[in-house]
Design an enzyme around this catalytic site. Structure first.
Site, PDB file in Angstrom:
ATOM      1  N   CYS A 301       0.803  -1.231   0.000  1.00  0.00           N
ATOM      2  CA  CYS A 301       0.000   0.000   0.000  1.00  0.00           C
ATOM      3  C   CYS A 301       0.834   1.277   0.000  1.00  0.00           C
ATOM      4  O   CYS A 301       0.652   2.160  -0.844  1.00  0.00           O
ATOM      5  CB  CYS A 301      -0.977  -0.011   1.174  1.00  0.00           C
ATOM      6  SG  CYS A 301      -0.208   0.021   2.816  1.00  0.00           S
ATOM      7  N   HIS A 349      -2.590   1.155   6.762  1.00  0.00           N
ATOM      8  CA  HIS A 349      -2.941   1.044   5.343  1.00  0.00           C
ATOM      9  C   HIS A 349      -3.189   2.433   4.771  1.00  0.00           C
ATOM     10  O   HIS A 349      -3.585   3.362   5.485  1.00  0.00           O
ATOM     11  CB  HIS A 349      -4.191   0.179   5.160  1.00  0.00           C
ATOM     12  CG  HIS A 349      -4.436  -0.200   3.725  1.00  0.00           C
ATOM     13  ND1 HIS A 349      -3.671  -1.133   3.063  1.00  0.00           N
ATOM     14  CD2 HIS A 349      -5.350   0.251   2.814  1.00  0.00           C
ATOM     15  CE1 HIS A 349      -4.110  -1.258   1.818  1.00  0.00           C
ATOM     16  NE2 HIS A 349      -5.103  -0.419   1.633  1.00  0.00           N
ATOM     17  N   HIS A 361      -5.757   1.628  -4.467  1.00  0.00           N
ATOM     18  CA  HIS A 361      -4.852   1.133  -3.428  1.00  0.00           C
ATOM     19  C   HIS A 361      -4.423  -0.296  -3.734  1.00  0.00           C
ATOM     20  O   HIS A 361      -5.012  -0.979  -4.581  1.00  0.00           O
ATOM     21  CB  HIS A 361      -5.508   1.217  -2.049  1.00  0.00           C
ATOM     22  CG  HIS A 361      -6.602   0.212  -1.819  1.00  0.00           C
ATOM     23  ND1 HIS A 361      -6.820  -0.417  -0.611  1.00  0.00           N
ATOM     24  CD2 HIS A 361      -7.574  -0.283  -2.653  1.00  0.00           C
ATOM     25  CE1 HIS A 361      -7.853  -1.233  -0.699  1.00  0.00           C
ATOM     26  NE2 HIS A 361      -8.338  -1.159  -1.915  1.00  0.00           N
TER      27      HIS A 361
END
Length: 386
Positions: A301, A349, A361
């Site tokens: 990420c 994240h 993402h």
């Protein structure tokens, strides 16, 4: 003499049968009690519980991945620092040897001419050569060039000793960061292995149930994204009307396109950078998530967001924990394309906002870079890179 009659031994059946029966009854009773006392086998967890466990493991793996990224970055920097220190020590040692040779040549010359000369062996072995030369009588006999050579030797010896100490400490730090890197890597692998094991034990029916749960989660997240898009569009329209009423013509300014997926145009430089970051992120859609990866073939990420903004000429740190402190924090309602959206309480994240409540993402192991609602996970904060 009366006849002797041999007595018959008591019947073994008569004596032992009741005892055996009693023991058997007792065993049955004990077994019955044990069966009643034994706990029932643990019930099989529901599909929802399995899903939650798997999600938790993936989140923990994400946190461990960021720890790995931080340790890897620190290890890389420390390796470079140690290499520089060792090179410096080598150069300092060479200069020290040259200074020592110069002193030796002066001592040899004085010996040949019969002049009083310092004991070069004692000088070179002394803990502090300067103390040796501090004797007034000896110093008076030294020429300016000899004094300069002594000063050079003393300086080089002290500096070399300091650099060697720094290199030694640097190597110790490197060993520590490498150990942290190894631990973080093992932690990621362990969490992912647990998740894979859980999935492998599911029946076909349970897997179908998991898929249904996932679809429902996606639908709910998308519904919230649509609500945000409508709200942002309404806010943008209100601002345009206010600007028109005031006659400022500012309806095309900042925030006008916040919910539409277009990049705001109040700051052309920022808009251009955001557009480049988004274009890069879109080009990565379909590439696999690989923990610890930062491109070009795969990403995790924070590796994706770092690479996207790097393509726009903006340097972001490697981890989510550092990226969240780079830029200006804004509300979710004010999110603009290019902003970074962070998730979970531990900020493990991140995705890049594209407008209309959506982001690009790198989700998790086994998945690919994709567009998804920002409401798919609990939002921590939104940051606009500076």
């Amino acid at each position: 003499m009366a006849p002797h009659r041999k007595s018959r031994p008591p019947s073994s059946l008569g004596l032992r049968t009741p005892a055996l029966a009693t023991a058997a009854l007792t065993s049955v009773a004990l077994l019955s009690q044990t069966a009643e006392a034994s706990p029932a086998a643990e019930p099989r967890p529901s599909t929802e519980e399995v899903q939650k466990k798997i999600d938790d493991l993936y989140q923990q793996a994400g946190t461990a991945t960021e720890k790995y990224n931080a340790a890897k970055e620190k290890t890389t920097k420390q390796r470079k620092r140690v290499a520089t220190l060792l090179d410096d020590v080598a150069q300092r040692t060479e200069k020290l040897n040259s200074a020592r040779e110069a002193l030796g040549s002066f001592a040899a010359a004085q010996y040949r001419t019969g002049a009083s000369a310092p004991d070069s062996a004692s000088l070179l072995l002394a803990d502090n050569p300067q103390d040796y030369f501090d004797q007034t009588q000896l110093m008076n006999r030294l020429t300016a060039r000899q004094k300069q050579a002594v000063d050079e030797y003393v300086t080089q010896r002290a500096t070399t000793s300091k650099k060697r100490q720094e290199a030694s400490e640097g190597l110790e730090t490197l060993t520590t960061t490498q150990s942290t890197l190894k631990t973080s890597k093992a932690d990621v692998q362990r969490k992912l292995a647990e998740a894979r094991e859980l999935l492998s034990k599911l029946t076909a029916e349970e897997k179908a149930r998991l898929a249904a749960i996932e679809r429902k989660k996606q639908e709910e997240a998308r519904r919230k994204a649509d609500e945000l898009a409508r709200q942002q569009a309404a806010d943008a329209e209100r601002r345009r009307q206010e600007a028109a009423t005031q006659g400022t013509g500012a309806g095309t300014g900042a925030g006008a396109g916040a919910g539409t997926g277009s990049v705001p145009g109040s700051d052309s430089a920022s808009s251009t950078k955001a557009a480049k970051a988004l274009a890069f992120a879109r080009a990565q859609i379909g590439k696999p998530y690989v923990w610890g990866a930062s491109g070009p073939g795969s990403y995790d990420c924070s590796g994706l967001t770092q690479a996207a903004w790097k393509a726009a000429g903006v340097t972001l740190p490697r981890t989510t924990w550092d990226q969240v402190d780079t830029g200006t924090t804004v509300s979710v309602d004010s999110a603009q394309p290019g902003d970074l959206v962070f998730f979970y309480d531990d900020i493990s994240h991140v995705g890049i906002y594209i407008g209309d409540g959506m982001m690009i993402h790198a989700p998790k192991p086994g998945a690919y870079v994709r567009e998804e609602s920002i409401y798919y996970m609990p939002i921590h904060s939104v940051v606009r890179p500076g």
